[in-house]
Write a protein that holds these residues in place. Structure first.
Motif, PDB file in Angstrom:
ATOM      1  N   ILE A 174       0.837  -1.202   0.000  1.00  0.00           N
ATOM      2  CA  ILE A 174       0.000   0.000   0.000  1.00  0.00           C
ATOM      3  C   ILE A 174       0.869   1.247   0.000  1.00  0.00           C
ATOM      4  CG2 ILE A 174      -1.696   1.314   1.334  1.00  0.00           C
ATOM      5  CD1 ILE A 174      -2.800  -1.371   2.349  1.00  0.00           C
ATOM      6  N   THR A 175       1.867   1.260   0.877  1.00  0.00           N
ATOM      7  CA  THR A 175       2.740   2.434   0.976  1.00  0.00           C
ATOM      8  C   THR A 175       3.729   2.521  -0.180  1.00  0.00           C
ATOM      9  OG1 THR A 175       4.293   1.215   2.389  1.00  0.00           O
ATOM     10  CG2 THR A 175       2.555   2.452   3.479  1.00  0.00           C
ATOM     11  N   ARG A 176       3.985   1.409  -0.848  1.00  0.00           N
ATOM     12  CA  ARG A 176       4.919   1.415  -1.974  1.00  0.00           C
ATOM     13  C   ARG A 176       4.297   1.984  -3.257  1.00  0.00           C
ATOM     14  NH1 ARG A 176       9.939   1.157  -2.993  1.00  0.00           N
ATOM     15  NH2 ARG A 176      10.019  -0.663  -4.376  1.00  0.00           N
ATOM     16  N   CYS A 177       2.981   1.945  -3.373  1.00  0.00           N
ATOM     17  CA  CYS A 177       2.335   2.351  -4.625  1.00  0.00           C
ATOM     18  C   CYS A 177       2.479   3.851  -4.852  1.00  0.00           C
ATOM     19  CB  CYS A 177       0.862   1.966  -4.613  1.00  0.00           C
ATOM     20  SG  CYS A 177       0.012   2.409  -6.146  1.00  0.00           S
ATOM     21  N   PRO A 178       3.051   4.281  -5.989  1.00  0.00           N
ATOM     22  CA  PRO A 178       3.268   5.711  -6.233  1.00  0.00           C
ATOM     23  C   PRO A 178       2.009   6.476  -6.606  1.00  0.00           C
ATOM     24  CG  PRO A 178       4.027   4.423  -8.100  1.00  0.00           C
ATOM     25  CD  PRO A 178       3.642   3.436  -7.039  1.00  0.00           C
ATOM     26  N   VAL A 179       0.912   5.772  -6.897  1.00  0.00           N
ATOM     27  CA  VAL A 179      -0.329   6.471  -7.272  1.00  0.00           C
ATOM     28  C   VAL A 179      -1.492   6.108  -6.352  1.00  0.00           C
ATOM     29  CG1 VAL A 179       0.305   6.849  -9.671  1.00  0.00           C
ATOM     30  CG2 VAL A 179      -0.785   4.689  -9.031  1.00  0.00           C
ATOM     31  N   GLN A 180      -1.187   5.578  -5.175  1.00  0.00           N
ATOM     32  CA  GLN A 180      -2.207   5.244  -4.172  1.00  0.00           C
ATOM     33  C   GLN A 180      -3.329   4.378  -4.759  1.00  0.00           C
ATOM     34  OE1 GLN A 180      -1.378   8.949  -4.401  1.00  0.00           O
ATOM     35  NE2 GLN A 180       0.379   8.040  -3.351  1.00  0.00           N
ATOM     36  N   ALA A 181      -2.938   3.404  -5.575  1.00  0.00           N
ATOM     37  CA  ALA A 181      -3.923   2.520  -6.201  1.00  0.00           C
ATOM     38  C   ALA A 181      -4.228   1.286  -5.357  1.00  0.00           C
ATOM     39  CB  ALA A 181      -3.428   2.094  -7.579  1.00  0.00           C
ATOM     40  N   ILE A 182      -3.574   1.138  -4.198  1.00  0.00           N
ATOM     41  CA  ILE A 182      -3.788  -0.019  -3.325  1.00  0.00           C
ATOM     42  C   ILE A 182      -4.219   0.468  -1.949  1.00  0.00           C
ATOM     43  CG2 ILE A 182      -2.787  -2.149  -2.431  1.00  0.00           C
ATOM     44  CD1 ILE A 182      -0.505  -1.777  -4.497  1.00  0.00           C
ATOM     45  N   SER A 183      -5.213  -0.182  -1.393  1.00  0.00           N
ATOM     46  CA  SER A 183      -5.674   0.117  -0.045  1.00  0.00           C
ATOM     47  C   SER A 183      -6.051  -1.201   0.627  1.00  0.00           C
ATOM     48  CB  SER A 183      -6.883   1.046  -0.074  1.00  0.00           C
ATOM     49  OG  SER A 183      -8.019   0.358  -0.597  1.00  0.00           O
ATOM     50  N   LYS A 184      -6.465  -1.136   1.872  1.00  0.00           N
ATOM     51  CA  LYS A 184      -6.898  -2.346   2.572  1.00  0.00           C
ATOM     52  C   LYS A 184      -8.144  -2.948   1.930  1.00  0.00           C
ATOM     53  CE  LYS A 184      -4.916  -1.375   7.108  1.00  0.00           C
ATOM     54  NZ  LYS A 184      -5.181  -1.194   8.558  1.00  0.00           N
ATOM     55  N   GLU A 185      -8.847  -2.148   1.159  1.00  0.00           N
ATOM     56  CA  GLU A 185     -10.043  -2.629   0.457  1.00  0.00           C
ATOM     57  C   GLU A 185      -9.696  -3.330  -0.852  1.00  0.00           C
ATOM     58  OE1 GLU A 185     -10.136   0.551   2.134  1.00  0.00           O
ATOM     59  OE2 GLU A 185     -10.978  -0.829   3.634  1.00  0.00           O
ATOM     60  N   GLY A 186      -8.462  -3.142  -1.337  1.00  0.00           N
ATOM     61  CA  GLY A 186      -8.075  -3.799  -2.579  1.00  0.00           C
ATOM     62  C   GLY A 186      -7.292  -2.916  -3.521  1.00  0.00           C
ATOM     63  N   HIS A 187      -7.447  -3.190  -4.809  1.00  0.00           N
ATOM     64  CA  HIS A 187      -6.586  -2.629  -5.848  1.00  0.00           C
ATOM     65  C   HIS A 187      -7.424  -1.885  -6.885  1.00  0.00           C
ATOM     66  CE1 HIS A 187      -4.101  -3.614  -9.680  1.00  0.00           C
ATOM     67  NE2 HIS A 187      -3.624  -2.516  -9.139  1.00  0.00           N
ATOM     68  N   ASP A 188      -7.080  -0.620  -7.128  1.00  0.00           N
ATOM     69  CA  ASP A 188      -7.744   0.179  -8.163  1.00  0.00           C
ATOM     70  C   ASP A 188      -7.040  -0.104  -9.490  1.00  0.00           C
ATOM     71  OD1 ASP A 188      -8.604   2.152  -9.943  1.00  0.00           O
ATOM     72  OD2 ASP A 188      -8.736   3.694  -8.391  1.00  0.00           O
ATOM     73  N   LYS A 189      -7.598  -1.026 -10.262  1.00  0.00           N
ATOM     74  CA  LYS A 189      -6.952  -1.463 -11.503  1.00  0.00           C
ATOM     75  C   LYS A 189      -6.824  -0.332 -12.522  1.00  0.00           C
ATOM     76  CE  LYS A 189      -8.488  -6.302 -11.412  1.00  0.00           C
ATOM     77  NZ  LYS A 189      -9.240  -7.321 -12.187  1.00  0.00           N
ATOM     78  N   ILE A 190      -7.791   0.552 -12.542  1.00  0.00           N
ATOM     79  CA  ILE A 190      -7.784   1.618 -13.546  1.00  0.00           C
ATOM     80  C   ILE A 190      -6.677   2.623 -13.258  1.00  0.00           C
ATOM     81  CG2 ILE A 190      -9.120   3.530 -14.518  1.00  0.00           C
ATOM     82  CD1 ILE A 190     -11.627   1.814 -14.090  1.00  0.00           C
ATOM     83  N   ALA A 191      -6.545   3.058 -12.000  1.00  0.00           N
ATOM     84  CA  ALA A 191      -5.474   3.985 -11.635  1.00  0.00           C
ATOM     85  C   ALA A 191      -4.104   3.365 -11.894  1.00  0.00           C
ATOM     86  CB  ALA A 191      -5.608   4.396 -10.173  1.00  0.00           C
ATOM     87  N   CYS A 192      -3.982   2.077 -11.564  1.00  0.00           N
ATOM     88  CA  CYS A 192      -2.735   1.344 -11.792  1.00  0.00           C
ATOM     89  C   CYS A 192      -2.407   1.287 -13.281  1.00  0.00           C
ATOM     90  CB  CYS A 192      -2.864  -0.060 -11.204  1.00  0.00           C
ATOM     91  SG  CYS A 192      -1.436  -1.122 -11.447  1.00  0.00           S
ATOM     92  N   MET A 193      -3.392   0.932 -14.086  1.00  0.00           N
ATOM     93  CA  MET A 193      -3.171   0.791 -15.523  1.00  0.00           C
ATOM     94  C   MET A 193      -2.760   2.112 -16.170  1.00  0.00           C
ATOM     95  SD  MET A 193      -5.819  -0.678 -18.399  1.00  0.00           S
ATOM     96  CE  MET A 193      -6.936   0.717 -18.183  1.00  0.00           C
ATOM     97  N   LYS A 194      -3.391   3.192 -15.743  1.00  0.00           N
ATOM     98  CA  LYS A 194      -3.051   4.506 -16.307  1.00  0.00           C
ATOM     99  C   LYS A 194      -1.601   4.874 -16.023  1.00  0.00           C
ATOM    100  CE  LYS A 194      -7.683   6.551 -16.341  1.00  0.00           C
ATOM    101  NZ  LYS A 194      -8.588   7.565 -15.725  1.00  0.00           N
ATOM    102  N   PHE A 195      -1.131   4.488 -14.838  1.00  0.00           N
ATOM    103  CA  PHE A 195       0.259   4.780 -14.495  1.00  0.00           C
ATOM    104  C   PHE A 195       1.228   3.871 -15.258  1.00  0.00           C
ATOM    105  CE2 PHE A 195       4.028   4.124 -11.753  1.00  0.00           C
ATOM    106  CZ  PHE A 195       4.496   5.430 -11.729  1.00  0.00           C
ATOM    107  N   VAL A 196       0.912   2.585 -15.274  1.00  0.00           N
ATOM    108  CA  VAL A 196       1.809   1.600 -15.878  1.00  0.00           C
ATOM    109  C   VAL A 196       1.928   1.773 -17.391  1.00  0.00           C
ATOM    110  CG1 VAL A 196       2.102  -0.872 -16.339  1.00  0.00           C
ATOM    111  CG2 VAL A 196       1.520  -0.091 -14.046  1.00  0.00           C
ATOM    112  N   TYR A 197       0.840   2.203 -18.039  1.00  0.00           N
ATOM    113  CA  TYR A 197       0.848   2.331 -19.505  1.00  0.00           C
ATOM    114  C   TYR A 197       0.724   3.779 -19.979  1.00  0.00           C
ATOM    115  CZ  TYR A 197       0.251  -2.714 -19.541  1.00  0.00           C
ATOM    116  OH  TYR A 197       0.438  -4.068 -19.355  1.00  0.00           O
TER     117      TYR A 197
END
Length: 289
Positions: free
Chosen positions: A226-249
């Motif tokens: 959670i703390t490693r994610c540079p775009v706060q796409a991970i929380s205790k509730e899970g993973h925001d795939k869209i925010a992650c994808m926008k950053f990764v691609y």
């Protein structure tokens, strides 16, 4: 018959280990290191009921091994078989470089994204069906078919053949809060699979639950990803795939890939939530019990 099947399983495992060890495609001259370390290989029964359950858990378009096989070899061609799932652990050199990063992937990870994740992974994924053919069995890698696709959904991208879910069926580990997959060699991995008419004894699933290897899910501790994610796409509730994808691609990722000699199409990846975490290269539940 079981004895013969056991021998063939060993042959396949040794063939893949040799291929990873010896292939020039798995070695970066620039890094003077391999992209991947020795693989883990396990087998699921193609008729495992879990594959039917995935049509509910993932989506109705998620293919079963029977569907995979008959799409490739024709209606009525399926008579049982196995799914071979392979874990490719990312090498220590690349993981170490990424541990030091906070805002995005290292140069080493950017090179992995093109030359490991795309070039070599495509190469070895094609090699396994060819090797099985040499043993007299038909086989297909679903990701290399013309029907494989990734579709958008309200919660993010969804594929019609999930390598992580296949790995779970083969007993290779469990999911993580960040949607990664934690194996005995950790979460900094890549996966691929092949469906074949070879029938062998399947490997057992040993994870306590679908996320049994994740410390946060199982014990309520950790959360390092959670703390490693540079775009706060991970929380205790899970993973925001869209925010992650926008950053990764995204464009910045594409530019970083090109700056390091990679392909803009694939971006530079990220991998921060897979490195400098307790599950980076091991199953953390082994020491937490």
């Amino acid at each position: 018959m079981k004895e013969a099947g056991g021998r063939i399983k060993l042959w396949i495992v040794e063939e893949l280990k040799s291929y990873v060890r010896e292939s020039k495609g798995n070695f970066s001259e620039e890094l003077q290191a391999p992209y991947y370390e020795e693989p883990i290989v396990q087998f699921a029964a193609a008729d495992d009921p879990l594959f039917e359950e995935y049509k509910t858990l993932i989506g109705p378009d998620h293919a079963t091994p029977r569907e995979v096989f008959e799409r490739s070899f024709g209606p009525g061609s399926y008579g049982g078989g196995s799914v071979i799932s392979v874990v490719l652990p990312i090498s220590e050199v690349i993981r170490r470089a990424n541990r030091a990063q906070k805002d995005g992937p290292s140069r080493e990870w950017a090179l992995l994204r093109t030359f490991g994740d795309e070039y070599f992974l495509n190469e070895i994924r094609g090699h396994l069906p060819a090797y099985l053919s040499s043993l007299g069995y038909r086989a297909v890698a679903p990701l290399d078919t013309d029907w494989y696709s990734i579709q958008g959904s309200a919660s993010g991208p969804v594929s019609n053949w999930s390598e992580r879910h296949v790995a779970y069926a083969a007993g290779l580990g469990s999911f993580s809060i960040n949607d990664g997959f934690i194996t005995e060699k950790g979460i900094a991995i890549r996966l691929f699979s092949v469906v074949t008419d070879l029938q062998v004894t399947p490997d057992a699933r040993t994870a306590a639950s679908h996320a049994g290897n994740c410390l946060l899910h199982s014990k309520g501790i950790c959360g390092a990803c959670i703390t490693r994610c540079p775009v706060q796409a991970i929380s205790k509730e899970g993973h925001d795939k869209i925010a992650c994808m926008k950053f990764v691609y995204g464009q910045a990722s594409r530019d970083w890939a090109v700056a390091n000699g990679g392909d803009a199409k694939w971006g530079a990846g990220c991998g921060l939530c897979q490195t400098k975490v307790p599950c980076e290269s091991r199953n953390p539940m082994r020491t937490a019990r």
